[in-house]
Design a protein around this motif. Structure first.
Motif, PDB file in Angstrom:
ATOM      1  N   GLN A   1     -12.202  -0.091  -0.734  1.00 25.49           N
ATOM      2  CA  GLN A   1     -11.073   0.819  -0.576  1.00 25.49           C
ATOM      3  C   GLN A   1     -11.360   2.119  -1.323  1.00 25.49           C
TER       4      GLN A   1
ATOM      5  N   LYS B   1      -1.697   2.409   6.672  1.00 28.36           N
ATOM      6  CA  LYS B   1      -2.448   2.077   5.460  1.00 28.36           C
ATOM      7  C   LYS B   1      -2.880   0.622   5.538  1.00 28.36           C
TER       8      LYS B   1
ATOM      9  N   SER C   1       0.849  -1.190   0.000  1.00 25.30           N
ATOM     10  CA  SER C   1       0.000   0.000   0.000  1.00 25.30           C
ATOM     11  C   SER C   1       0.884   1.239   0.000  1.00 25.30           C
ATOM     12  N   PRO C   2       0.469   2.357  -0.628  1.00 29.70           N
ATOM     13  CA  PRO C   2      -0.871   2.597  -1.154  1.00 29.70           C
ATOM     14  C   PRO C   2      -1.159   1.809  -2.426  1.00 29.70           C
TER      15      PRO C   2
ATOM     16  N   SER D   1      -4.568   4.907  -3.131  1.00 25.97           N
ATOM     17  CA  SER D   1      -5.410   4.790  -1.940  1.00 25.97           C
ATOM     18  C   SER D   1      -4.931   5.671  -0.784  1.00 25.97           C
ATOM     19  N   TYR D   2      -4.077   6.633  -1.061  1.00 27.11           N
ATOM     20  CA  TYR D   2      -3.650   7.622  -0.067  1.00 27.11           C
ATOM     21  C   TYR D   2      -3.928   8.993  -0.654  1.00 27.11           C
TER      22      TYR D   2
END
Length: 332
Positions: A187, A178, A106-107, A128-129
């Motif tokens: 997500q 994360k 992640s991200p 995803s950040y």
């Protein structure tokens, strides 16, 4: 790859520290040097795979716009009943075999392609950040090279420790937890670069994309995630889509005049107005996902009327860096 204390669900920084990379990587220009150092940090190059976000899966579905989308932009996919969509979910880093529960996965990423005619399309690339560790490609290269010089034998404080101490946005990017989602479908993803929307009347607004799961976010505790199979997220998606779609809201966050539109490391306040642009409904994993991944080159600067790029230097550098990556993974 061992887990480093304090590196819970981080980035390439932890990959390098865990793997022991210890030398700066040079190349003919900044974008190629970025690809070079990403490959080295991932223990690559890994033939046939991207330099970053190497582990992925390609799916298809449709996008259904809202009336509010058409009012904000004259882009063709916002002004039709629906359009086909190709999407690629991915884990971070250039390690194609990294377990999904590894904190360095992640991200995560999602890349979207909206096919508004048979031969024309436009792309969105998101992670995803909400934010980016650097404002420019040169700063990002400095960050990665600091990582590459920070192997286990590096003197304390290591180059990456010194870099993070002097760059609070990069430190926040690295240290923010994360956790692993229960599914790619649970997500949220964020476009860290700004674009300018233009509607049919000529009105202009800068926006950043948000891609939000209709079911809401849901995450797994680290201790539980560690017990899951290495490909849990990818297997879960393959099992999910035949019985139920993965659905997301495509949202535009609207900038105010004081908001930076050329620096992805600065996040706009959550109080900013948002507009629901439509729903993404993903229903099918493509039959030859690995082959589709090798052929696909998502590019956030493949735009259409009604959408213009900002002058964010990270955004403007992405296509060239992606081109280096696809040329390498396409080599026999």
């Amino acid at each position: 790859m061992k887990k480093i204390r304090g590196c819970h669900a981080l980035t390439l920084a932890c990959v390098a520290i865990a793997g022991g990379a210890n030398a700066q990587v040079d190349g003919p220009d900044t974008n190629e040097r970025l690809v070079n150092v990403m490959e080295k940090l991932a223990g690559g190059p890994h033939k046939g795979h991207r330099a970053n976000h190497a582990k992925g899966i390609v799916v298809r579905g449709v996008f259904v716009p809202t009336a509010a989308a058409a009012a904000l932009s004259k882009a063709p996919h916002f002004n039709k009943g629906s359009v086909p969509v190709t999407a690629r979910f991915s884990n971070s880093t250039g390690v194609p075999s990294m377990p999904d529960a590894d904190g360095n996965a992640s991200p995560r990423g999602i890349a979207l392609r909206f096919h508004y005619t048979e031969r024309a399309y436009t792309d969105i690339v998101s992670i995803s950040y909400n934010g980016f560790p650097s404002a420019t490609p040169e700063q990002f290269l400095d960050f990665l090279n600091a990582v590459a010089r920070s192997g286990p034998k590096a003197a304390k404080p290591t180059p990456i420790e010194r870099y993070l101490a002097a760059h609070p946005k990069a430190r926040q990017f690295v240290t923010t937890p994360k956790p692993m989602p229960v599914s790619f479908a649970r997500q949220s993803f964020y476009g860290v670069n700004a674009f300018r929307f233009i509607n049919a009347q000529g009105d202009k607004r800068y926006i950043r994309y948000q891609i939000l799961p209709v079911e809401g976010e849901q995450f797994i505790a680290d201790r539980d995630a560690a017990r899951l199979p290495a490909n849990h997220l990818f297997d879960e998606l393959r099992a999910r889509l035949p019985r139920e779609a993965a659905q997301f809201r495509l949202v535009a966050q609207l900038a105010q005049p004081a908001d930076p539109i050329n620096d992805g490391s600065q996040v706009w306040p959550t109080s900013r107005e948002t507009v629901d642009l439509g729903r993404i409904v993903l229903t099918t994993v493509v039959e030859d996902s690995a082959g589709a991944e090798r052929r696909l080159q998502f590019n956030p600067l493949i735009l259409t009327e009604g959408i213009e790029p900002s002058d964010d230097p990270i955004l403007l550098a992405r296509p060239e860096a992606y081109t280096y990556s696809i040329e390498r993974r396409s080599q026999p």
